[in-house]
Scaffold this active site. Structure first.
Site, PDB file in Angstrom:
ATOM      1  N   CYS A 141      32.443 -16.511 -15.530  1.00  0.00           N
ATOM      2  CA  CYS A 141      33.575 -15.854 -14.847  1.00  0.00           C
ATOM      3  C   CYS A 141      33.209 -15.486 -13.420  1.00  0.00           C
ATOM      4  O   CYS A 141      33.715 -16.054 -12.466  1.00  0.00           O
ATOM      5  CB  CYS A 141      33.962 -14.586 -15.604  1.00  0.00           C
ATOM      6  SG  CYS A 141      34.249 -14.909 -17.341  1.00  0.00           S
ATOM      7  N   LYS A 191      43.541 -11.304 -10.775  1.00  0.00           N
ATOM      8  CA  LYS A 191      42.402 -11.576 -11.650  1.00  0.00           C
ATOM      9  C   LYS A 191      41.209 -12.117 -10.853  1.00  0.00           C
ATOM     10  O   LYS A 191      40.064 -11.679 -11.014  1.00  0.00           O
ATOM     11  CB  LYS A 191      42.813 -12.569 -12.743  1.00  0.00           C
ATOM     12  CG  LYS A 191      41.669 -13.190 -13.510  1.00  0.00           C
ATOM     13  CD  LYS A 191      40.829 -12.131 -14.229  1.00  0.00           C
ATOM     14  CE  LYS A 191      39.482 -12.661 -14.629  1.00  0.00           C
ATOM     15  NZ  LYS A 191      39.399 -13.101 -15.980  1.00  0.00           N
TER      16      LYS A 191
HETATM   17  N1  SAJ Z   1      25.372  -8.325 -12.945  1.00  0.00           N
HETATM   18  C1  SAJ Z   1      24.418  -7.858 -12.035  1.00  0.00           C
HETATM   19  N2  SAJ Z   1      24.486  -6.559 -11.635  1.00  0.00           N
HETATM   20  C2  SAJ Z   1      25.428  -5.704 -12.118  1.00  0.00           C
HETATM   21  C3  SAJ Z   1      26.409  -6.168 -13.023  1.00  0.00           C
HETATM   22  C4  SAJ Z   1      26.344  -7.498 -13.427  1.00  0.00           C
HETATM   23  O1  SAJ Z   1      23.539  -8.613 -11.583  1.00  0.00           O
HETATM   24  O2  SAJ Z   1      25.410  -4.538 -11.711  1.00  0.00           O
HETATM   25  C5  SAJ Z   1      25.320  -9.731 -13.375  1.00  0.00           C
HETATM   26  C6  SAJ Z   1      25.130  -9.895 -14.870  1.00  0.00           C
HETATM   27  O3  SAJ Z   1      23.790  -9.810 -15.231  1.00  0.00           O
HETATM   28  C7  SAJ Z   1      25.709 -11.285 -15.086  1.00  0.00           C
HETATM   29  C8  SAJ Z   1      26.855 -11.348 -14.073  1.00  0.00           C
HETATM   30  O4  SAJ Z   1      26.585 -10.311 -13.131  1.00  0.00           O
HETATM   31  O5  SAJ Z   1      24.762 -12.291 -14.777  1.00  0.00           O
HETATM   32  C9  SAJ Z   1      28.238 -11.155 -14.645  1.00  0.00           C
HETATM   33  O6  SAJ Z   1      28.235 -10.152 -15.656  1.00  0.00           O
HETATM   34  P1  SAJ Z   1      29.360  -9.020 -15.780  1.00  0.00           P
HETATM   35  O7  SAJ Z   1      29.005  -8.141 -16.916  1.00  0.00           O
HETATM   36  O8  SAJ Z   1      29.562  -8.380 -14.473  1.00  0.00           O
HETATM   37  O9  SAJ Z   1      30.717  -9.807 -16.037  1.00  0.00           O
HETATM   38  P2  SAJ Z   1      31.205 -10.954 -17.065  1.00  0.00           P
HETATM   39  O10 SAJ Z   1      31.119 -12.258 -16.324  1.00  0.00           O
HETATM   40  O11 SAJ Z   1      30.581 -10.866 -18.391  1.00  0.00           O
HETATM   41  O12 SAJ Z   1      32.766 -10.512 -17.232  1.00  0.00           O
HETATM   42  C10 SAJ Z   1      33.595 -10.411 -16.091  1.00  0.00           C
HETATM   43  C11 SAJ Z   1      34.374  -9.079 -16.151  1.00  0.00           C
HETATM   44  N3  SAJ Z   1      35.014  -8.817 -14.859  1.00  0.00           N
HETATM   45  C12 SAJ Z   1      34.863  -7.631 -14.220  1.00  0.00           C
HETATM   46  O13 SAJ Z   1      34.165  -6.736 -14.644  1.00  0.00           O
HETATM   47  C13 SAJ Z   1      35.631  -7.468 -12.942  1.00  0.00           C
HETATM   48  C14 SAJ Z   1      35.407  -9.132 -17.257  1.00  0.00           C
HETATM   49  O14 SAJ Z   1      36.230  -7.966 -17.254  1.00  0.00           O
HETATM   50  C15 SAJ Z   1      36.295 -10.376 -17.088  1.00  0.00           C
HETATM   51  O15 SAJ Z   1      37.274 -10.473 -18.121  1.00  0.00           O
HETATM   52  C16 SAJ Z   1      35.379 -11.582 -17.188  1.00  0.00           C
HETATM   53  O16 SAJ Z   1      34.475 -11.520 -16.071  1.00  0.00           O
HETATM   54  C17 SAJ Z   1      36.233 -12.841 -17.139  1.00  0.00           C
HETATM   55  O17 SAJ Z   1      36.483 -13.415 -18.215  1.00  0.00           O
HETATM   56  O18 SAJ Z   1      36.727 -13.185 -16.066  1.00  0.00           O
END
Ligand code: SAJ
Length: 401
Positions: free
Chosen positions: A260, A206
């Site tokens: 996360c 994870k």
């Molecule tokens: N972000 C970027 N660029 C991107 C993608 C995201 O800057 O291309 C930023 C987003 O704006 C945000 C941050 O990253 O600030 C995180 O957003 P996210 O959509 O990537 O992830 P979370 O934190 O909402 O959810 C993640 C997910 N993990 C993965 O995709 C590997 C989710 O599946 C997990 O369950 C969750 O963390 C968790 O609970 O751990």
């Protein structure tokens, strides 16, 4: 595992409440235990205290059917699911005190034959050294008749209810009997594959998933700084590179937020500080990005006499109302603190903010000299460069064409 089993879900937040209500509509008899009176009262009325698509309908139906109730004390059950937060303390050290407290609270209610599952994202060893240890200390025989497993939640905020069912699940017990029991439980309601491993591997898997995403975003963010220096459009650059069949770069932004991805990689670093060099650097690169955005706004603002700076978005990512660890919020607060012009803010997913007045986005756009796009929310994705040509645009998400 047949339905009508009793499940006690510990912690009714972003993971616990969707899980509890889902199980409640799948024939399980679910009791949610939370420490907040407000949360318990809201759920028992059939309401919700967090924003997540369709969660309101699911909770209402689970509560109305009598299959979901909530309370301030744990209760006896066949299965216990711990879904409490794991933040970090000073120095990015993992804080497992909520897991400790939750396990201590349920220990008097656990009986022989029960299954105790830790879903909270956890540092390697937590299932054994915290959950199993506390149950042992409370007199339970976790090697024989109480089963303990880690099954990390992996759902994406905004898609939680879909992903709870569709995603593959990793299930790692502290022994083979625990793994088998937990696999049987998840297979009764998950459509994705349920994959057996051991607790430590499930814990690190994870953390690895979120660290992988963080490293990929850090790479995109680093390229965005290089492109800014070279006067190259980073969005175009990444979309061109991604045309290669084995390249898949994520998108740069104002930084990485949420509870996360901005947190979990530190658990890897804390466990192996000398080895996790790339993971640590990625965190540092992403954490430095909001400061870089603030500096860029200041450089542009210096060309004006007290400009109006319109900030679009406060949430940590698109189409959510969640402000935890939000880089957009940090940037806006820093600009306000540093007195960089007049700051106007729009966040379409929030009614209000305790410190920052919010305005409709068309009003912010109309008044702004400098427009700072911070979150790629749906209404902002519809904006066109042509209609903003009077403004100086700083588009940290690269969405405005
Ligand atoms: N972000 C970027 N660029 C991107 C993608 C995201 O800057 O291309 C930023 C987003 O704006 C945000 C941050 O990253 O600030 C995180 O957003 P996210 O959509 O990537 O992830 P979370 O934190 O909402 O959810 C993640 C997910 N993990 C993965 O995709 C590997 C989710 O599946 C997990 O369950 C969750 O963390 C968790 O609970 O751990």
């Amino acid at each position: 595992m047949s339905a009508n089993k009793k499940v006690c879900v510990v912690g009714l937040g972003y993971i616990g409440l969707p899980t509890a209500s889902l199980l409640g509509t799948k024939g399980f008899s679910v009791y949610g235990y939370d420490v907040s009176q407000r949360v318990v009262d809201t759920i028992n009325r059939g309401g919700i205290h967090i924003v997540e698509p369709d969660l309101d309908i699911l909770v209402k139906s689970a509560v109305q059917s009598g299959n979901l109730t909530a309370g301030l004390e744990p209760c006896e059950a066949d299965v216990f699911i711990i879904a409490v937060p794991t933040p970090f303390r000073e120095g990015h050290q993992p804080d497992v005190s909520y897991i400790e407290e939750a396990t201590k609270r349920i220990a008097p209610y656990v009986k022989a034959g029960n299954l105790v599952i830790l879903e909270s994202t956890s540092p390697v060893g937590t299932t054994e050294n915290v959950v199993a240890r506390i149950l042992r200390e409370a007199g339970h025989d976790v090697d024989e008749d109480v089963f303990v497993a880690h099954c990390p939640e992996r759902v994406l905020p905004g898609r939680i209810l879909v992903e709870l069912i569709e995603n593959d699940r990793l299930v790692g017990g502290i022994n083979e009997a625990s793994t088998a029991k937990a696999v049987e439980f998840y297979e009764s309601f998950v459509r994705g594959d349920v994959i057996a491993t051991n607790a430590r591997t499930a814990e690190l898997a994870k953390l690895t998933e979120n660290a992988f995403r963080d490293v990929n975003i850090a790479f995109a963010n680093e390229m965005s700084l290089i492109c800014d220096k070279e006067e190259i459009n980073v969005g175009e650059l990444i979309s061109l590179a991604n045309r290669h069949p084995r390249v898949n770069i994520l998108q740069p932004g104002p930084g990485v937020g949420g509870h996360c991805i901005a947190v979990d990689p530190w658990f890897i670093v804390a466990g192996a500080p000398d080895l996790a060099r790339l993971v640590r650097t990625a965190r540092e690169v992403n954490d430095a990005k909001p400061g870089w955005v603030v500096d860029k706004v200041k450089r542009v603002a210096a060309k004006f006499h007290r400009p109006t700076i319109g900030c679009l978005g406060l949430a940590f990512k698109a189409d959510v109302d969640d402000l935890r660890e939000s880089p957009a919020l940090h940037i806006v607060q820093q600009l306000i603190r540093d007195g960089v012009g007049e700051i106007l803010v729009s966040e379409p997913n929030l009614e209000e903010h305790p410190e920052i007045p919010l305005l409709p986005h068309h009003e912010v756009i109309k008044k702004a000299d400098i427009l700072l796009l911070l979150v790629d929310h749906k209404p902002f994705r519809k904006l066109k460069a042509a209609e903003l040509k009077e403004k100086i645009l700083i588009d940290t998400r690269g969405i405005i064409q």
